[in-house]
Write a protein that holds these residues in place. Sequence first.
Motif, PDB file in Angstrom:
ATOM      1  N   ALA A  90       0.826  -1.210   0.000  1.00  0.00           N
ATOM      2  CA  ALA A  90       0.000   0.000   0.000  1.00  0.00           C
ATOM      3  C   ALA A  90       0.861   1.261   0.000  1.00  0.00           C
ATOM      4  CB  ALA A  90      -0.942  -0.007   1.201  1.00  0.00           C
ATOM      5  N   ALA A  91       2.015   1.210   0.635  1.00  0.00           N
ATOM      6  CA  ALA A  91       2.914   2.370   0.644  1.00  0.00           C
ATOM      7  C   ALA A  91       3.422   2.677  -0.763  1.00  0.00           C
ATOM      8  CB  ALA A  91       4.086   2.126   1.596  1.00  0.00           C
ATOM      9  N   TYR A  92       3.733   1.637  -1.522  1.00  0.00           N
ATOM     10  CA  TYR A  92       4.181   1.835  -2.905  1.00  0.00           C
ATOM     11  C   TYR A  92       3.038   2.384  -3.759  1.00  0.00           C
ATOM     12  CZ  TYR A  92       8.193  -0.980  -1.532  1.00  0.00           C
ATOM     13  OH  TYR A  92       9.305  -1.448  -0.896  1.00  0.00           O
ATOM     14  N   VAL A  93       1.836   1.866  -3.538  1.00  0.00           N
ATOM     15  CA  VAL A  93       0.669   2.344  -4.284  1.00  0.00           C
ATOM     16  C   VAL A  93       0.430   3.824  -3.983  1.00  0.00           C
ATOM     17  CG1 VAL A  93      -1.847   2.131  -4.522  1.00  0.00           C
ATOM     18  CG2 VAL A  93      -0.411   0.084  -4.514  1.00  0.00           C
ATOM     19  N   ASP A  94       0.536   4.212  -2.716  1.00  0.00           N
ATOM     20  CA  ASP A  94       0.362   5.623  -2.365  1.00  0.00           C
ATOM     21  C   ASP A  94       1.371   6.504  -3.104  1.00  0.00           C
ATOM     22  OD1 ASP A  94      -1.738   4.970  -0.689  1.00  0.00           O
ATOM     23  OD2 ASP A  94      -0.536   5.092   1.156  1.00  0.00           O
ATOM     24  N   ALA A  95       2.627   6.052  -3.150  1.00  0.00           N
ATOM     25  CA  ALA A  95       3.669   6.823  -3.844  1.00  0.00           C
ATOM     26  C   ALA A  95       3.386   6.897  -5.339  1.00  0.00           C
ATOM     27  CB  ALA A  95       5.038   6.199  -3.582  1.00  0.00           C
ATOM     28  N   ILE A  96       2.993   5.793  -5.928  1.00  0.00           N
ATOM     29  CA  ILE A  96       2.663   5.766  -7.359  1.00  0.00           C
ATOM     30  C   ILE A  96       1.520   6.739  -7.641  1.00  0.00           C
ATOM     31  CG2 ILE A  96       1.637   4.344  -9.198  1.00  0.00           C
ATOM     32  CD1 ILE A  96       3.263   1.960  -7.949  1.00  0.00           C
ATOM     33  N   LYS A  97       0.491   6.701  -6.817  1.00  0.00           N
ATOM     34  CA  LYS A  97      -0.665   7.587  -7.016  1.00  0.00           C
ATOM     35  C   LYS A  97      -0.257   9.057  -6.902  1.00  0.00           C
ATOM     36  CE  LYS A  97      -4.057   6.187  -4.353  1.00  0.00           C
ATOM     37  NZ  LYS A  97      -5.013   5.436  -3.499  1.00  0.00           N
ATOM     38  N   LEU A  98       0.589   9.374  -5.949  1.00  0.00           N
ATOM     39  CA  LEU A  98       1.045  10.762  -5.821  1.00  0.00           C
ATOM     40  C   LEU A  98       1.756  11.229  -7.085  1.00  0.00           C
ATOM     41  CD1 LEU A  98       2.283  10.926  -2.137  1.00  0.00           C
ATOM     42  CD2 LEU A  98       0.524  12.361  -3.175  1.00  0.00           C
ATOM     43  N   LEU A  99       2.627  10.384  -7.636  1.00  0.00           N
ATOM     44  CA  LEU A  99       3.344  10.768  -8.856  1.00  0.00           C
ATOM     45  C   LEU A  99       2.424  10.804 -10.070  1.00  0.00           C
ATOM     46  CD1 LEU A  99       6.783   8.972  -8.442  1.00  0.00           C
ATOM     47  CD2 LEU A  99       6.242  11.381  -8.074  1.00  0.00           C
ATOM     48  N   LEU A 100       1.431   9.910 -10.108  1.00  0.00           N
ATOM     49  CA  LEU A 100       0.471   9.910 -11.214  1.00  0.00           C
ATOM     50  C   LEU A 100      -0.406  11.154 -11.204  1.00  0.00           C
ATOM     51  CD1 LEU A 100      -1.061   6.303 -11.397  1.00  0.00           C
ATOM     52  CD2 LEU A 100       0.155   7.499 -13.218  1.00  0.00           C
ATOM     53  N   MET A 101      -0.840  11.536 -10.034  1.00  0.00           N
ATOM     54  CA  MET A 101      -1.836  12.602  -9.910  1.00  0.00           C
ATOM     55  C   MET A 101      -1.239  14.001  -9.806  1.00  0.00           C
ATOM     56  SD  MET A 101      -4.371  10.687 -10.052  1.00  0.00           S
ATOM     57  CE  MET A 101      -4.939   9.045  -9.711  1.00  0.00           C
ATOM     58  N   ASN A 102       0.041  14.092  -9.472  1.00  0.00           N
ATOM     59  CA  ASN A 102       0.625  15.401  -9.221  1.00  0.00           C
ATOM     60  C   ASN A 102       1.875  15.586 -10.075  1.00  0.00           C
ATOM     61  OD1 ASN A 102       1.851  17.704  -8.136  1.00  0.00           O
ATOM     62  ND2 ASN A 102       1.093  17.270  -6.079  1.00  0.00           N
ATOM     63  N   LYS A 103       1.679  16.092 -11.269  1.00  0.00           N
ATOM     64  CA  LYS A 103       2.801  16.281 -12.208  1.00  0.00           C
ATOM     65  C   LYS A 103       3.795  17.311 -11.696  1.00  0.00           C
ATOM     66  CE  LYS A 103       0.529  14.501 -16.210  1.00  0.00           C
ATOM     67  NZ  LYS A 103       0.881  13.137 -16.059  1.00  0.00           N
ATOM     68  N   THR A 104       3.323  18.298 -10.941  1.00  0.00           N
ATOM     69  CA  THR A 104       4.225  19.297 -10.366  1.00  0.00           C
ATOM     70  C   THR A 104       5.176  18.633  -9.366  1.00  0.00           C
ATOM     71  OG1 THR A 104       2.556  21.007 -10.642  1.00  0.00           O
ATOM     72  CG2 THR A 104       4.350  21.476  -9.104  1.00  0.00           C
ATOM     73  N   LEU A 105       4.640  17.758  -8.535  1.00  0.00           N
ATOM     74  CA  LEU A 105       5.465  17.023  -7.579  1.00  0.00           C
ATOM     75  C   LEU A 105       6.485  16.162  -8.319  1.00  0.00           C
ATOM     76  CD1 LEU A 105       6.124  16.012  -4.677  1.00  0.00           C
ATOM     77  CD2 LEU A 105       4.361  14.250  -5.047  1.00  0.00           C
ATOM     78  N   ARG A 106       6.033  15.460  -9.341  1.00  0.00           N
ATOM     79  CA  ARG A 106       6.937  14.610 -10.111  1.00  0.00           C
ATOM     80  C   ARG A 106       8.050  15.433 -10.746  1.00  0.00           C
ATOM     81  NH1 ARG A 106       3.891  11.390 -14.108  1.00  0.00           N
ATOM     82  NH2 ARG A 106       4.420  12.988 -15.600  1.00  0.00           N
ATOM     83  N   SER A 107       7.718  16.588 -11.291  1.00  0.00           N
ATOM     84  CA  SER A 107       8.734  17.452 -11.899  1.00  0.00           C
ATOM     85  C   SER A 107       9.738  17.952 -10.865  1.00  0.00           C
ATOM     86  CB  SER A 107       8.074  18.647 -12.590  1.00  0.00           C
ATOM     87  OG  SER A 107       7.336  18.219 -13.692  1.00  0.00           O
ATOM     88  N   ARG A 108       9.232  18.353  -9.701  1.00  0.00           N
ATOM     89  CA  ARG A 108      10.123  18.828  -8.638  1.00  0.00           C
ATOM     90  C   ARG A 108      11.052  17.711  -8.177  1.00  0.00           C
ATOM     91  NH1 ARG A 108      10.293  18.368  -3.404  1.00  0.00           N
ATOM     92  NH2 ARG A 108       8.174  17.625  -3.121  1.00  0.00           N
ATOM     93  N   MET A 109      10.495  16.515  -8.003  1.00  0.00           N
ATOM     94  CA  MET A 109      11.315  15.373  -7.578  1.00  0.00           C
ATOM     95  C   MET A 109      12.342  15.008  -8.643  1.00  0.00           C
ATOM     96  SD  MET A 109       8.853  12.777  -5.529  1.00  0.00           S
ATOM     97  CE  MET A 109       8.537  13.055  -3.799  1.00  0.00           C
ATOM     98  N   ALA A 110      11.973  15.125  -9.897  1.00  0.00           N
ATOM     99  CA  ALA A 110      12.906  14.834 -10.987  1.00  0.00           C
ATOM    100  C   ALA A 110      14.088  15.804 -10.950  1.00  0.00           C
ATOM    101  CB  ALA A 110      12.194  14.905 -12.330  1.00  0.00           C
ATOM    102  N   ALA A 111      13.790  17.074 -10.739  1.00  0.00           N
ATOM    103  CA  ALA A 111      14.858  18.080 -10.658  1.00  0.00           C
ATOM    104  C   ALA A 111      15.754  17.814  -9.460  1.00  0.00           C
ATOM    105  CB  ALA A 111      14.257  19.484 -10.581  1.00  0.00           C
ATOM    106  N   ARG A 112      15.160  17.476  -8.330  1.00  0.00           N
ATOM    107  CA  ARG A 112      15.948  17.184  -7.126  1.00  0.00           C
ATOM    108  C   ARG A 112      16.767  15.897  -7.301  1.00  0.00           C
ATOM    109  NH1 ARG A 112      18.009  19.715  -4.141  1.00  0.00           N
ATOM    110  NH2 ARG A 112      17.602  18.544  -2.252  1.00  0.00           N
ATOM    111  N   ALA A 113      16.229  14.938  -8.040  1.00  0.00           N
ATOM    112  CA  ALA A 113      16.977  13.707  -8.306  1.00  0.00           C
ATOM    113  C   ALA A 113      18.239  14.030  -9.090  1.00  0.00           C
ATOM    114  CB  ALA A 113      16.103  12.711  -9.079  1.00  0.00           C
ATOM    115  N   TYR A 114      18.087  14.847 -10.128  1.00  0.00           N
ATOM    116  CA  TYR A 114      19.254  15.201 -10.927  1.00  0.00           C
ATOM    117  C   TYR A 114      20.281  15.967 -10.100  1.00  0.00           C
ATOM    118  CZ  TYR A 114      22.289  16.642 -14.635  1.00  0.00           C
ATOM    119  OH  TYR A 114      23.411  16.837 -15.403  1.00  0.00           O
ATOM    120  N   GLU A 115      19.818  16.901  -9.281  1.00  0.00           N
ATOM    121  CA  GLU A 115      20.746  17.630  -8.397  1.00  0.00           C
ATOM    122  C   GLU A 115      21.499  16.661  -7.498  1.00  0.00           C
ATOM    123  OE1 GLU A 115      18.628  20.612  -6.157  1.00  0.00           O
ATOM    124  OE2 GLU A 115      17.738  21.435  -7.989  1.00  0.00           O
ATOM    125  N   ARG A 116      20.782  15.693  -6.961  1.00  0.00           N
ATOM    126  CA  ARG A 116      21.385  14.709  -6.056  1.00  0.00           C
ATOM    127  C   ARG A 116      22.402  13.823  -6.759  1.00  0.00           C
ATOM    128  NH1 ARG A 116      19.586  12.159  -1.247  1.00  0.00           N
ATOM    129  NH2 ARG A 116      21.497  11.294  -0.395  1.00  0.00           N
TER     130      ARG A 116
END
Length: 176
Positions: free
Chosen positions: A122-148
């Motif tokens: 269920a924790a993985y499903v929650d994370a998947i749903k957050l990334l599916l439903m929130n493109k702004t969050l996904r974009s921010r996380m993508a930028a932070r991933a590259y920085e990291r």
Amino acid sequence: MEKSKGLDTLEEVSKLLSEEGLDRYVKVDFYGQKTDSYFDKHLSEIRMFEYQGVLQPDEVIPTLKRYDALIFPSHYEGEGCPGIMVEALSASLPIIASDWKYNNEFVSNGDNGFLCNTFDPAAYVDAIKLLLMNKTLRSRMAARAYERSGDYSVSKARELVRGYLATTSCIGSFWL
């Protein structure tokens, strides 16, 4: 690819996504050498899963760049420093990973991805749903991933070694 790399968890994730009618929006491709028959026996008939084969090293980053996120639910006892995590960061991918062994060295929960309780689908499903439903969050996380990813670059390694050598008395000289 084997059961302990989280294939069993992903099987449960697919059931939960299916119950919510979200399985048609999620596609998970698998890469790597199969080291047991778990995928073929349990996952190969699930429509959201597809085995893509083995990649050559120079194919990994270009392939990763085609995806929205990396899911890494491993509970492999011998897991060390998973190179795929560094490669995913370099490809600007948010990572959904198990909170297992050293995964928290690569993933800062909520910043560049999500750390999930290892055996909690269920924790993985929650994370998947957050990334599916929130493109702004996904974009921010993508930028932070590259920085990291810079934390794992050759230049960062050189900087760390130079700093170490500057504070250590040693005999000989080295070029870095």
